[in-house]
Design a protein around this motif. Structure first.
Motif: not given
Length: 313
Positions: A226-231, A242-245, A247-255, A305-306
């Motif tokens: 997701q960080n790469k997609l956000a870039g 960017l918003t979607r990346a 959101t999904i990246g944050g969910q991955a971190y919480q997991g 970074e994301l």
């Protein structure tokens, strides 16, 4: 009465065969006793937890009989009695094996050695041995005597010779009473502490910890993706991407946090540290949990970074 070379050879072969059988039987008995003791220890913890629940509901009693009206307690008590009886039978088998065979094997080998030595000496002293044709038997007995003496240093025989006296059957009664007393005397706080420790031990199980590593690695890869997609979205001025990346990246971190944080608490526990200090699994557990903690540290950098990415850059 004099014995022939063949009789000595037959007895020696039987001693070696019986020694091998004793090792297998003794090891099986010892393994079974260890397993039964472990099962009883764990079962008493379950019984203690149930008694703790009943006390929390207002029930009182200083002995097991006071709680036997409860169906669960009665079931646990019946199972523990069965395991105690099995343990006593197994221990009795160990005592019988030790008394009738293990001690007997030591004596048989010593007796065989002494008999061969005596026979050789007697035959060598006979002036008529040459005429009787016994010299050849003496020559063959001497190598057999060397083999018998060497067998005293054989790994299997040394194992049998060094077996400690087995625990008596009555020891299972003592263990039963000690474990029962321990559970009956526990406070609600101690029961709760035991439950937490048991849950922590389950998380440190090789299979469970391995699954945690794989889950954590998957969340780390998802966050990096997701960080790469956000870039890419940042370069394309794609606010939705960017918003979607993020959101999904944050969910991955919480997991990832949900997987790792329980292990951070476990490894900070004094009780767990004390337990691991005497465990052969400590190196494996330390390496695996460190990997989890490293995953979280690196993932935090990726998340920062994301989150820092914006279209204003």
């Amino acid at each position: 009465m004099a014995k022939t070379l063949k009789e000595f050879q037959t007895e020696f072969a039987q001693i070696k065969k019986d020694t091998h059988a004793v090792v297998e039987d003794y090891d099986e008995i010892e393994n079974n006793i260890g397993a039964i003791l472990e099962q009883m220890t764990e079962a008493f913890k379950v019984l203690g937890a149930r008694i703790g629940e009943l006390r929390a509901q207002g029930q009182t009693g200083n002995d097991l009989a006071g709680y036997m009206a409860d169906r669960e307690v009665a079931s646990y008590a019946q199972e523990l009695q069965r395991r105690r009886d099995t343990g006593k039978k197994t221990a009795a088998a160990g005592v019988a094996l030790y008394t009738t065979k293990i001690k007997g094997l030591r004596k048989r080998l010593r007796t065989l050695r002494e008999a061969i030595e005596g026979e050789i000496s007697a035959r060598e002293k006979k002036n008529s041995s040459k005429m009787l044709g016994l010299n050849q038997s003496v020559k063959e007995m001497k190598p057999l005597l060397d083999d018998v003496k060497a067998y005293f240093r054989n790994d299997e025989f040394l194992q049998v010779a060094n077996y400690p006296e087995p625990i008596p059957a009555k020891q299972f009664d003592n263990v039963y009473e000690d474990l029962l007393t321990e559970q009956l005397n526990k406070t609600a706080k101690q029961v709760k502490k035991d439950e937490k420790l048991e849950a922590a031990k389950q998380r440190l199980n090789d299979k469970v910890l391995g699954n945690a590593e794989r889950k954590a690695a998957g969340f780390v890869l998802a966050l990096r993706k997701q960080n790469k997609l956000a870039g890419t979205a940042q370069k394309l001025k794609d606010i939705n991407g960017l918003t979607r990346a993020k959101t999904i990246g944050g969910q991955a971190y919480q997991g990832l946090v949900a997987v790792v944080e329980p292990y951070e608490k476990i490894m900070a526990s004094k009780s767990i540290k004390a337990m691991l200090a005497h465990s052969p699994d400590e190196p494996r557990i330390a390496a695996s949990t460190k990997k989890l903690f490293d995953y979280k540290d690196r993932a935090k950098d990726d998340l920062d970074e994301l989150n820092a990415r914006s279209l204003a850059q």
